[in-house]
Design an enzyme around this catalytic site. Structure first.
Site, PDB file in Angstrom:
ATOM      1  N   THR A 132       0.859  -1.111  -0.266  1.00  0.00           N
ATOM      2  CA  THR A 132       0.131   0.069   0.049  1.00  0.00           C
ATOM      3  C   THR A 132       0.915   1.208  -0.113  1.00  0.00           C
ATOM      4  OG1 THR A 132      -1.507   1.354   1.319  1.00  0.00           O
ATOM      5  CG2 THR A 132      -0.138  -0.078   2.449  1.00  0.00           C
ATOM      6  N   ASP A 133       0.122   2.420  -0.355  1.00  0.00           N
ATOM      7  CA  ASP A 133       0.961   3.686  -0.356  1.00  0.00           C
ATOM      8  C   ASP A 133       1.048   4.340   1.023  1.00  0.00           C
ATOM      9  OD1 ASP A 133      -1.691   4.295   0.048  1.00  0.00           O
ATOM     10  OD2 ASP A 133      -1.719   6.023  -1.498  1.00  0.00           O
ATOM     11  N   GLU A 134       0.240   3.770   1.964  1.00  0.00           N
ATOM     12  CA  GLU A 134       0.316   4.095   3.419  1.00  0.00           C
ATOM     13  C   GLU A 134       1.704   3.967   3.982  1.00  0.00           C
ATOM     14  OE1 GLU A 134      -3.216   3.527   5.602  1.00  0.00           O
ATOM     15  OE2 GLU A 134      -4.605   3.542   4.190  1.00  0.00           O
ATOM     16  N   TYR A 157      -1.846  -0.462  10.852  1.00  0.00           N
ATOM     17  CA  TYR A 157      -2.109  -1.214   9.553  1.00  0.00           C
ATOM     18  C   TYR A 157      -0.753  -0.920   8.949  1.00  0.00           C
ATOM     19  CZ  TYR A 157      -3.288  -1.621   4.798  1.00  0.00           C
ATOM     20  OH  TYR A 157      -3.177  -1.819   3.299  1.00  0.00           O
ATOM     21  N   LYS A 161       1.931  -3.325   7.260  1.00  0.00           N
ATOM     22  CA  LYS A 161       2.350  -3.536   5.884  1.00  0.00           C
ATOM     23  C   LYS A 161       3.910  -3.083   5.710  1.00  0.00           C
ATOM     24  CE  LYS A 161       0.049  -4.497   2.885  1.00  0.00           C
ATOM     25  NZ  LYS A 161      -0.218  -5.728   2.383  1.00  0.00           N
TER      26      LYS A 161
HETATM   27  P1  NAD Z   1      -9.671  -7.196   2.240  1.00  0.00           P
HETATM   28  O1  NAD Z   1      -9.742  -7.121   3.452  1.00  0.00           O
HETATM   29  O2  NAD Z   1     -10.911  -6.810   1.200  1.00  0.00           O
HETATM   30  O3  NAD Z   1      -9.419  -8.725   1.619  1.00  0.00           O
HETATM   31  C1  NAD Z   1      -8.275  -9.482   2.447  1.00  0.00           C
HETATM   32  C2  NAD Z   1      -8.583 -10.859   2.310  1.00  0.00           C
HETATM   33  O4  NAD Z   1      -7.519 -11.442   2.872  1.00  0.00           O
HETATM   34  C3  NAD Z   1      -9.837 -11.488   2.508  1.00  0.00           C
HETATM   35  O5  NAD Z   1     -10.351 -12.310   1.633  1.00  0.00           O
HETATM   36  C4  NAD Z   1      -9.296 -12.198   3.686  1.00  0.00           C
HETATM   37  O6  NAD Z   1     -10.340 -13.455   4.385  1.00  0.00           O
HETATM   38  C5  NAD Z   1      -8.082 -12.776   3.430  1.00  0.00           C
HETATM   39  N1  NAD Z   1      -7.253 -12.823   4.891  1.00  0.00           N
HETATM   40  C6  NAD Z   1      -7.006 -12.174   6.028  1.00  0.00           C
HETATM   41  N2  NAD Z   1      -6.272 -12.523   6.772  1.00  0.00           N
HETATM   42  C7  NAD Z   1      -5.928 -14.037   6.313  1.00  0.00           C
HETATM   43  C8  NAD Z   1      -5.256 -14.873   6.778  1.00  0.00           C
HETATM   44  N3  NAD Z   1      -4.927 -14.852   8.136  1.00  0.00           N
HETATM   45  N4  NAD Z   1      -5.071 -15.872   6.148  1.00  0.00           N
HETATM   46  C9  NAD Z   1      -5.547 -16.112   4.851  1.00  0.00           C
HETATM   47  N5  NAD Z   1      -6.307 -15.199   4.287  1.00  0.00           N
HETATM   48  C10 NAD Z   1      -6.579 -14.015   5.049  1.00  0.00           C
HETATM   49  O7  NAD Z   1      -8.359  -6.340   1.371  1.00  0.00           O
HETATM   50  P2  NAD Z   1      -8.173  -5.580  -0.023  1.00  0.00           P
HETATM   51  O8  NAD Z   1      -8.858  -4.274   0.126  1.00  0.00           O
HETATM   52  O9  NAD Z   1      -8.966  -6.578  -1.059  1.00  0.00           O
HETATM   53  O10 NAD Z   1      -6.546  -5.630   0.055  1.00  0.00           O
HETATM   54  C11 NAD Z   1      -5.925  -6.606  -0.624  1.00  0.00           C
HETATM   55  C12 NAD Z   1      -4.506  -6.262  -0.600  1.00  0.00           C
HETATM   56  O11 NAD Z   1      -4.041  -5.101  -1.082  1.00  0.00           O
HETATM   57  C13 NAD Z   1      -3.787  -5.954   0.891  1.00  0.00           C
HETATM   58  O12 NAD Z   1      -2.468  -6.588   1.158  1.00  0.00           O
HETATM   59  C14 NAD Z   1      -3.964  -4.570   1.181  1.00  0.00           C
HETATM   60  O13 NAD Z   1      -2.990  -4.145   2.110  1.00  0.00           O
HETATM   61  C15 NAD Z   1      -3.468  -4.260  -0.248  1.00  0.00           C
HETATM   62  N6  NAD Z   1      -4.046  -2.727  -0.661  1.00  0.00           N
HETATM   63  C16 NAD Z   1      -5.407  -2.460  -0.533  1.00  0.00           C
HETATM   64  C17 NAD Z   1      -5.728  -1.233  -1.057  1.00  0.00           C
HETATM   65  C18 NAD Z   1      -7.185  -0.864  -0.900  1.00  0.00           C
HETATM   66  O14 NAD Z   1      -7.565   0.356  -1.301  1.00  0.00           O
HETATM   67  N7  NAD Z   1      -8.062  -1.783  -0.540  1.00  0.00           N
HETATM   68  C19 NAD Z   1      -4.663  -0.403  -1.692  1.00  0.00           C
HETATM   69  C20 NAD Z   1      -3.524  -0.716  -1.704  1.00  0.00           C
HETATM   70  C21 NAD Z   1      -3.124  -1.948  -1.312  1.00  0.00           C
HETATM   71  O1  DAU Z   2      -4.458   4.064   0.620  1.00  0.00           O
HETATM   72  C1  DAU Z   2      -4.291   2.637   0.492  1.00  0.00           C
HETATM   73  C2  DAU Z   2      -5.267   2.298   1.468  1.00  0.00           C
HETATM   74  O2  DAU Z   2      -6.823   2.893   1.387  1.00  0.00           O
HETATM   75  C3  DAU Z   2      -5.161   0.696   1.768  1.00  0.00           C
HETATM   76  O3  DAU Z   2      -3.907   0.094   1.972  1.00  0.00           O
HETATM   77  C4  DAU Z   2      -6.225   0.246   2.853  1.00  0.00           C
HETATM   78  O4  DAU Z   2      -6.219  -0.887   2.889  1.00  0.00           O
HETATM   79  C5  DAU Z   2      -7.527   0.705   2.452  1.00  0.00           C
HETATM   80  O5  DAU Z   2      -8.341   0.579   3.313  1.00  0.00           O
HETATM   81  C6  DAU Z   2      -7.553   2.277   2.242  1.00  0.00           C
HETATM   82  O6  DAU Z   2      -7.227   2.965   3.447  1.00  0.00           O
HETATM   83  P1  DAU Z   2      -7.903   4.379   3.976  1.00  0.00           P
HETATM   84  O7  DAU Z   2      -8.068   4.551   5.553  1.00  0.00           O
HETATM   85  O8  DAU Z   2      -7.617   5.498   3.256  1.00  0.00           O
HETATM   86  O9  DAU Z   2      -9.317   3.789   3.409  1.00  0.00           O
HETATM   87  P2  DAU Z   2     -10.880   4.106   4.054  1.00  0.00           P
HETATM   88  O10 DAU Z   2     -12.024   3.750   3.078  1.00  0.00           O
HETATM   89  O11 DAU Z   2     -11.179   3.516   5.521  1.00  0.00           O
HETATM   90  O12 DAU Z   2     -11.148   5.659   4.153  1.00  0.00           O
HETATM   91  C7  DAU Z   2     -10.689   6.607   3.339  1.00  0.00           C
HETATM   92  C8  DAU Z   2     -10.943   8.086   3.892  1.00  0.00           C
HETATM   93  O13 DAU Z   2     -12.044   8.424   4.289  1.00  0.00           O
HETATM   94  C9  DAU Z   2      -9.969   8.135   4.993  1.00  0.00           C
HETATM   95  O14 DAU Z   2      -9.372   9.518   5.102  1.00  0.00           O
HETATM   96  C10 DAU Z   2     -10.923   8.129   6.154  1.00  0.00           C
HETATM   97  C11 DAU Z   2     -12.362   8.731   5.777  1.00  0.00           C
HETATM   98  N1  DAU Z   2     -13.372   7.785   6.277  1.00  0.00           N
HETATM   99  C12 DAU Z   2     -13.502   6.575   6.175  1.00  0.00           C
HETATM  100  C13 DAU Z   2     -14.757   5.906   6.750  1.00  0.00           C
HETATM  101  C14 DAU Z   2     -14.718   4.668   6.681  1.00  0.00           C
HETATM  102  C15 DAU Z   2     -14.411   8.833   6.685  1.00  0.00           C
HETATM  103  O15 DAU Z   2     -14.379   9.998   6.746  1.00  0.00           O
HETATM  104  N2  DAU Z   2     -15.598   8.234   7.027  1.00  0.00           N
HETATM  105  C16 DAU Z   2     -15.566   6.732   7.148  1.00  0.00           C
HETATM  106  O16 DAU Z   2     -16.737   6.186   7.628  1.00  0.00           O
END
Ligand code: NAD
Ligand code: DAU
Length: 351
Positions: A132-134, A157, A161
């Site tokens: 992730t970019d975080e 988180y 990562k």
């Molecule tokens: P998600 O939470 O939707 O899915 C995570 C998946 O991993 C689920 O299917 C869950 O069952 C599985 N999982 C969790 N713990 C596990 C374990 N101990 N063993 C096996 N499986 C397990 O997550 P996502 O949003 O699809 O993110 C996927 C990946 O991409 C993550 O590594 C996340 O850090 C990264 N990522 C997410 C975002 C985003 O915006 N969602 C952005 C950048 C990177």
């Molecule tokens: O940047 C990549 C990341 O983006 C991934 O690595 C994470 O897995 C993914 O969850 C996401 O993280 P964020 O914290 O940015 O996403 P989230 O949707 O939780 O929140 C987006 C923004 O909105 C953040 O600034 C918090 C805010 N927010 C979020 C929720 C859930 C609100 O204001 N209200 C809310 O109820």
């Protein structure tokens, strides 16, 4: 089959799109989807591929090293694309250890199984870690995250990562594993669990529930359509240089409050409500602890070196996303009621 690719976290939001893309685009590859089916994993996301000849599902937790060894051996795994993780920042604030376990220990378990199974021929196999970019922290004074930006994670988180990224690089350096890492910005699109901002707002607007905006809604995120991330993963997997990192982003920065207002306006239109109706649901709530102000990816490297760029404009992507949630109310009901979790516990009780 020419490759047997282990995709972890394939039942989650991003993982299910990666699995579908690989199963459909590469019939010559065997795709092994390994997922523990936590609250975030849902096999309903994978109905389109469940009968495919080149697809297998393994319900395994990456915290179980013996089970991982078995999967490598049984499926003769040639490569890994690792997405399984605890992914929600708010949950990491209330339960950091769960993030250390899955994101750090789980990743090291996977690296160990890969190292053991590929011993003596590590250079023939790729371990691709999706991050992730975080990990780069929070931007305050303009600028963008580059691949060379020093790590500065600010939440449990992102710290977990960042740690997993460090372990992947350490295995590349120490054991000469062939690895690649990508760090992506915020994804949006179909199948995202409705704890994240965009699906949560779509769900709440539909049901006339408050839209919780943290703090003043001034925080900025860079949004990318999930299928564009899946396409980028395909490109990095096939064309990325060993040992390199690729930043992936949407060139698409938005303040949270502007996203929420955009969703309100679009949904008023789609639901036939008078303009301005849904905005009344906006409710400012206590800010997230340690809330990162701004993320913004410079994705020039992947664009120039591997020829990837986002294919969808945000307006189009957000419209598709809203339509998907409105047309898939069953999916939303299942994931919010926990009915699918009960089904899986029963269904997999003997495994
Ligand atoms: P998600 O939470 O939707 O899915 C995570 C998946 O991993 C689920 O299917 C869950 O069952 C599985 N999982 C969790 N713990 C596990 C374990 N101990 N063993 C096996 N499986 C397990 O997550 P996502 O949003 O699809 O993110 C996927 C990946 O991409 C993550 O590594 C996340 O850090 C990264 N990522 C997410 C975002 C985003 O915006 N969602 C952005 C950048 C990177
Ligand atoms: O940047 C990549 C990341 O983006 C991934 O690595 C994470 O897995 C993914 O969850 C996401 O993280 P964020 O914290 O940015 O996403 P989230 O949707 O939780 O929140 C987006 C923004 O909105 C953040 O600034 C918090 C805010 N927010 C979020 C929720 C859930 C609100 O204001 N209200 C809310 O109820």
């Amino acid at each position: 089959m020419s490759k047997s690719i282990l995709i972890t976290g394939g039942a989650g939001f991003i993982g299910c799109h990666v699995v579908q893309l690989f199963v459909e685009k590469y019939p010559e590859y065997k795709i092994v989807n390994l997922d523990a089916l936590t609250y975030a994993g849902n096999l309903e996301n994978l109905k389109s591929v469940e009968g495919a000849k080149n697809y297998v599902f393994e319900k395994v937790n990456i915290l179980d090293p013996d089970a991982l060894d078995e999967v490598f051996a049984n499926h003769e795994i040639t490569d890994v694309i690792h997405l399984a993780a605890e992914s929600h920042v708010d949950r990491s604030i209330s339960d950091p250890l769960a993030f250390v376990m899955t994101n750090v220990i789980g990743t090291v378990n996977l690296l160990n199984s890969a190292k053991k199974y590929w011993a003596g021929e590590l250079s023939n196999h790729l371990f691709y870690h999706v991050s992730t970019d975080e990990v780069y922290g929070s931007l305050h004074d303009g600028g963008f995250f580059l691949e060379t930006t020093p790590y500065d994670p600010q939440s449990p988180y992102s710290a977990s990562k960042a740690s997993s990224d460090h372990f992947v690089r350490a295995y590349a350096n120490t054991y000469k594993m062939k690895t690649v890492i990508s760090n992506c910005s915020n994804n949006y699109g179909p199948n995202q669990f409705p704890e994240k901002l965009i699906p949560l707002c779509i769900h709440n607007i539909k049901n006339n529930k408050p839209l919780p905006v943290y703090g003043k809604g001034e925080n900025v995120r860079d949004w990318l359509y999930v299928l564009d991330h899946a396409r980028a993963i395909d490109v990095v997997f096939h064309k990325g240089k060993t040992g390199e990192t690729y930043n992936i982003g949407g060139f698409n920065e938005w303040k949270n409050i502007d996203i929420v207002k955009l969703l309100c306006a679009k949904m008023d239109e789609k639901l036939g409500r008078a303009a301005g109706t849904s905005e009344k649901l906006i409710t400012y709530v206590t800010d997230r602890a340690g809330h990162d102000l701004r993320y913004a990816i410079d994705a020039t490297k992947i664009q120039n070196e591997l020829g990837w760029e986002p294919s969808l404009q945000f307006d189009e992507g957000i419209s598709l996303t809203i339509d998907w949630y409105l047309e898939n109310q069953d999916w939303l009901e299942h994931v919010t009621s926990g009915a699918y979790q009960a089904y899986y516990s029963e269904h997999y009780a003997d495994r």
